[in-house]
Every structure is written in C-alpha cells, then in structure tokens.
Design a protein around this motif. Sequence first.
Motif, PDB file in Angstrom:
ATOM      1  N   HIS A 129      32.676  -3.495 -45.328  1.00 53.75           N
ATOM      2  CA  HIS A 129      32.052  -2.940 -46.525  1.00 53.75           C
ATOM      3  C   HIS A 129      31.113  -1.805 -46.126  1.00 53.75           C
ATOM      4  O   HIS A 129      30.210  -1.999 -45.315  1.00 53.75           O
ATOM      5  CB  HIS A 129      31.288  -4.035 -47.266  1.00 53.75           C
ATOM      6  N   ARG A 130      31.333  -0.639 -46.683  1.00 49.52           N
ATOM      7  CA  ARG A 130      30.616   0.529 -46.166  1.00 49.52           C
ATOM      8  C   ARG A 130      29.119   0.496 -46.428  1.00 49.52           C
ATOM      9  O   ARG A 130      28.363   1.246 -45.803  1.00 49.52           O
ATOM     10  CB  ARG A 130      31.215   1.811 -46.752  1.00 49.52           C
ATOM     11  N   ASP A 131      28.664  -0.392 -47.306  1.00 49.72           N
ATOM     12  CA  ASP A 131      27.219  -0.521 -47.524  1.00 49.72           C
ATOM     13  C   ASP A 131      26.574  -1.520 -46.568  1.00 49.72           C
ATOM     14  O   ASP A 131      25.351  -1.626 -46.528  1.00 49.72           O
ATOM     15  CB  ASP A 131      26.939  -0.969 -48.963  1.00 49.72           C
ATOM     16  N   HIS A 132      27.406  -2.258 -45.811  1.00 48.68           N
ATOM     17  CA  HIS A 132      26.863  -3.341 -44.993  1.00 48.68           C
ATOM     18  C   HIS A 132      27.298  -3.339 -43.534  1.00 48.68           C
ATOM     19  O   HIS A 132      26.639  -3.955 -42.702  1.00 48.68           O
ATOM     20  CB  HIS A 132      27.260  -4.695 -45.595  1.00 48.68           C
ATOM     21  N   ALA A 133      28.390  -2.697 -43.205  1.00 43.71           N
ATOM     22  CA  ALA A 133      28.909  -2.807 -41.834  1.00 43.71           C
ATOM     23  C   ALA A 133      29.541  -1.511 -41.366  1.00 43.71           C
ATOM     24  O   ALA A 133      30.295  -0.874 -42.093  1.00 43.71           O
ATOM     25  CB  ALA A 133      29.936  -3.940 -41.750  1.00 43.71           C
ATOM     26  N   LYS A 134      29.210  -1.142 -40.148  1.00 44.34           N
ATOM     27  CA  LYS A 134      29.807   0.041 -39.516  1.00 44.34           C
ATOM     28  C   LYS A 134      30.842  -0.343 -38.452  1.00 44.34           C
ATOM     29  O   LYS A 134      31.569   0.502 -37.959  1.00 44.34           O
ATOM     30  CB  LYS A 134      28.706   0.894 -38.862  1.00 44.34           C
ATOM     31  N   SER A 135      30.893  -1.627 -38.100  1.00 40.34           N
ATOM     32  CA  SER A 135      31.861  -2.087 -37.100  1.00 40.34           C
ATOM     33  C   SER A 135      32.101  -3.577 -37.271  1.00 40.34           C
ATOM     34  O   SER A 135      31.322  -4.284 -37.920  1.00 40.34           O
ATOM     35  CB  SER A 135      31.370  -1.795 -35.675  1.00 40.34           C
ATOM     36  N   VAL A 136      33.210  -4.044 -36.682  1.00 39.54           N
ATOM     37  CA  VAL A 136      33.565  -5.461 -36.695  1.00 39.54           C
ATOM     38  C   VAL A 136      33.853  -5.899 -35.271  1.00 39.54           C
ATOM     39  O   VAL A 136      34.500  -5.181 -34.509  1.00 39.54           O
ATOM     40  CB  VAL A 136      34.816  -5.729 -37.559  1.00 39.54           C
ATOM     41  N   ARG A 137      33.379  -7.081 -34.927  1.00 36.42           N
ATOM     42  CA  ARG A 137      33.647  -7.649 -33.610  1.00 36.42           C
ATOM     43  C   ARG A 137      34.269  -9.021 -33.769  1.00 36.42           C
ATOM     44  O   ARG A 137      33.755  -9.856 -34.515  1.00 36.42           O
ATOM     45  CB  ARG A 137      32.348  -7.793 -32.794  1.00 36.42           C
ATOM     46  N   PHE A 138      35.377  -9.258 -33.076  1.00 33.85           N
ATOM     47  CA  PHE A 138      35.954 -10.587 -32.946  1.00 33.85           C
ATOM     48  C   PHE A 138      35.557 -11.099 -31.567  1.00 33.85           C
ATOM     49  O   PHE A 138      35.926 -10.498 -30.547  1.00 33.85           O
ATOM     50  CB  PHE A 138      37.472 -10.554 -33.080  1.00 33.85           C
ATOM     51  N   VAL A 139      34.804 -12.189 -31.526  1.00 33.91           N
ATOM     52  CA  VAL A 139      34.206 -12.663 -30.284  1.00 33.91           C
ATOM     53  C   VAL A 139      34.628 -14.100 -30.016  1.00 33.91           C
ATOM     54  O   VAL A 139      34.610 -14.946 -30.915  1.00 33.91           O
ATOM     55  CB  VAL A 139      32.660 -12.592 -30.363  1.00 33.91           C
ATOM     56  N   THR A 140      34.998 -14.385 -28.777  1.00 31.48           N
ATOM     57  CA  THR A 140      35.299 -15.764 -28.416  1.00 31.48           C
ATOM     58  C   THR A 140      34.003 -16.542 -28.226  1.00 31.48           C
ATOM     59  O   THR A 140      33.069 -16.073 -27.564  1.00 31.48           O
ATOM     60  CB  THR A 140      36.155 -15.850 -27.142  1.00 31.48           C
ATOM     61  N   ILE A 152      28.760 -12.004 -23.041  1.00 31.16           N
ATOM     62  CA  ILE A 152      28.734 -11.470 -24.399  1.00 31.16           C
ATOM     63  C   ILE A 152      27.574 -10.491 -24.538  1.00 31.16           C
ATOM     64  O   ILE A 152      26.467 -10.738 -24.055  1.00 31.16           O
ATOM     65  CB  ILE A 152      28.579 -12.614 -25.431  1.00 31.16           C
ATOM     66  N   ASP A 153      27.828  -9.385 -25.209  1.00 31.90           N
ATOM     67  CA  ASP A 153      26.780  -8.407 -25.474  1.00 31.90           C
ATOM     68  C   ASP A 153      26.004  -8.851 -26.715  1.00 31.90           C
ATOM     69  O   ASP A 153      26.281  -8.441 -27.839  1.00 31.90           O
ATOM     70  CB  ASP A 153      27.403  -7.018 -25.701  1.00 31.90           C
ATOM     71  N   TRP A 154      25.033  -9.731 -26.503  1.00 30.72           N
ATOM     72  CA  TRP A 154      24.297 -10.308 -27.625  1.00 30.72           C
ATOM     73  C   TRP A 154      23.519  -9.262 -28.404  1.00 30.72           C
ATOM     74  O   TRP A 154      23.373  -9.357 -29.620  1.00 30.72           O
ATOM     75  CB  TRP A 154      23.353 -11.400 -27.109  1.00 30.72           C
ATOM     76  N   GLN A 155      23.023  -8.253 -27.713  1.00 27.48           N
ATOM     77  CA  GLN A 155      22.264  -7.213 -28.396  1.00 27.48           C
ATOM     78  C   GLN A 155      23.140  -6.462 -29.392  1.00 27.48           C
ATOM     79  O   GLN A 155      22.713  -6.124 -30.502  1.00 27.48           O
ATOM     80  CB  GLN A 155      21.654  -6.242 -27.385  1.00 27.48           C
ATOM     81  N   ALA A 156      24.377  -6.209 -29.002  1.00 27.06           N
ATOM     82  CA  ALA A 156      25.305  -5.518 -29.899  1.00 27.06           C
ATOM     83  C   ALA A 156      25.634  -6.381 -31.114  1.00 27.06           C
ATOM     84  O   ALA A 156      25.741  -5.877 -32.240  1.00 27.06           O
ATOM     85  CB  ALA A 156      26.584  -5.146 -29.155  1.00 27.06           C
ATOM     86  N   ILE A 157      25.789  -7.692 -30.900  1.00 25.49           N
ATOM     87  CA  ILE A 157      26.087  -8.586 -32.008  1.00 25.49           C
ATOM     88  C   ILE A 157      24.906  -8.662 -32.970  1.00 25.49           C
ATOM     89  O   ILE A 157      25.076  -8.802 -34.191  1.00 25.49           O
ATOM     90  CB  ILE A 157      26.432  -9.987 -31.474  1.00 25.49           C
ATOM     91  N   ALA A 158      23.689  -8.546 -32.432  1.00 27.53           N
ATOM     92  CA  ALA A 158      22.490  -8.615 -33.271  1.00 27.53           C
ATOM     93  C   ALA A 158      22.266  -7.346 -34.085  1.00 27.53           C
ATOM     94  O   ALA A 158      21.376  -7.304 -34.935  1.00 27.53           O
ATOM     95  CB  ALA A 158      21.266  -8.891 -32.395  1.00 27.53           C
ATOM     96  N   ASP A 159      23.068  -6.320 -33.869  1.00 30.30           N
ATOM     97  CA  ASP A 159      22.978  -5.095 -34.654  1.00 30.30           C
ATOM     98  C   ASP A 159      23.229  -5.427 -36.124  1.00 30.30           C
ATOM     99  O   ASP A 159      24.291  -5.942 -36.471  1.00 30.30           O
ATOM    100  CB  ASP A 159      24.026  -4.100 -34.148  1.00 30.30           C
ATOM    101  N   PRO A 160      22.283  -5.153 -37.014  1.00 31.17           N
ATOM    102  CA  PRO A 160      22.450  -5.524 -38.429  1.00 31.17           C
ATOM    103  C   PRO A 160      23.577  -4.794 -39.136  1.00 31.17           C
ATOM    104  O   PRO A 160      23.965  -5.189 -40.241  1.00 31.17           O
ATOM    105  CB  PRO A 160      21.085  -5.184 -39.042  1.00 31.17           C
ATOM    106  N   SER A 161      24.106  -3.732 -38.534  1.00 27.08           N
ATOM    107  CA  SER A 161      25.212  -3.009 -39.167  1.00 27.08           C
ATOM    108  C   SER A 161      26.578  -3.471 -38.641  1.00 27.08           C
ATOM    109  O   SER A 161      27.584  -2.834 -38.907  1.00 27.08           O
ATOM    110  CB  SER A 161      25.062  -1.500 -38.924  1.00 27.08           C
TER     111      SER A 161
END
Length: 251
Positions: A129-140, A152-161
């Motif tokens: 959704h362009r108002d809420h997310a700039k990227s998607v991650r599928f993580v094991t 895991i890049d936890w900092q990247a996952i914590a990105d609010p976008s």
Amino acid sequence: MTLVGAGPGDPELLTVKAVRAIESADVILFDALVSDAVLELAPRHAELICVGKRGGRPSCRQDDINRLMLEHASAGKHVVRLKSGDPAIFGRAGEEMSYLASAGVDAQIVPGITAGSAMAAAFGISLTHRDHAKSVRFVTGHSKNGGLPEAIDWQAIADPSTTTVFYMGAPFAGEIAARLMAIGMSGDTPVGIASALSRSNEKIVRCKLAELSDALDGFDRREPLILGIGQVYSRVFAAPLIRNDAYAMIG
C-alpha cells in the motif's frame, strides 16, 4: 519432472498449469501442508507419496526426497513434486532443481500463491500500500539449526515503511517482538496473524507488536501460522477481518 506450487490450500487458487501437471502425474511427492482438496485432483493411477517436513515431528530427509525424485523420473514417469505455497519461497526449490540438473533430469517450476500473498488477501490489504509500505520482506523465522536465524537484518525489518512477513516464525514470536522493540520499533506496530489460510478453518487476527505472544495463545499451534508486521495491517479493507478478529482495530 515438475515442481508445482499447491498454494495455501484452496484448490481454486491453483494455476491452470498446476492443475494440468497434477492431473497428468504418475507420481506425486507432496508436502505435509498440501491440502487433501488439492490431492483429490490427482488421477486414480497416480502414486501419492508424502515427503513432508514438520517442525518438531518425524520428517522425510531431503536426501530421501532427492532419491525418490530421481528414481521415479529415471523410470520414465511424470513426477510432480507438490509443494505448499510457492516452491521458490522457502520451498527448497533451489536445492531440488540443482540436484535434478546435476543428475541430468529436466525439470520446471510451476509457481503457486505463497502464504504471504494469501494472508494479504484474507486481510483484504495490499502488502505494498503506497501510503504505508515502500518494500516487502519475506523472512524465515526458523534456521537450519532449529532456532531463530541470527543473520537477520533486524534494523531493516524495524523500518516503519517496510512490510515484513515471517514464515515458520510462530515458535519464536515473542523473541521476534522483543528484538524489534529493543531496537526501537513501536510496540503499537500493527501485526497480522493467520493460520490455515484459504481453508475451512482459516483464522486471522490483528494485534499490536507488544501483544503478539498473547495473541498466539488463541491459535491451534498444530496449524501452519504466518506473521505479518507493518503499517499495512493497521486498517480494515474487507469483511473477513471483522469476522475473525478478536482484537480491537488499530489505527
């Protein structure tokens, strides 16, 4: 030899190409999470062999799966390796395709609907959704050694976008939430939880990150669970969420 994505469970979500492959199979090596409704599409003469892997339970070894694929394909049979979801997303398709290629067996992949996409449909949301997310991650959420992966890049996952979907992460949900909040992710971050997607006992719940462990208590842990984290889970876009949601809507 064909690696086929069986999707989340509902046979109506199979691609036409997947249905044709299943209906023409002589041997089907299927995962434990493939639904009975999908297996019913197999022809009467087909040999159905369960080669499923389930966490904490007796499982078929990958070497045995490789051997079975090669054995039946070498006998001139049309072999379908039937995988839940999409073979190319945490489905070991890369390992199996490499093995078959090294053995001189021609193989193709028929993609399927992955659980992350099926969950988005169940919630009636867009993962991007362009108002809420700039990227998607599928993580094991489950390493080869049985614990939560350390790389895991936890900092990247914590990105609010970012929208993040954790596969096989339910046993470590509390640790996932704790790690993310420890590096600054808000405990109010919306979370979606889903089990048995597209099946008659499907269940979806929306909660906050800080409530994740408690929210999981209401789920049958024998069912496959998937977790989604990010702002896209903060709004209701379709009725199914209202039917199943046991928590107050966020945001």
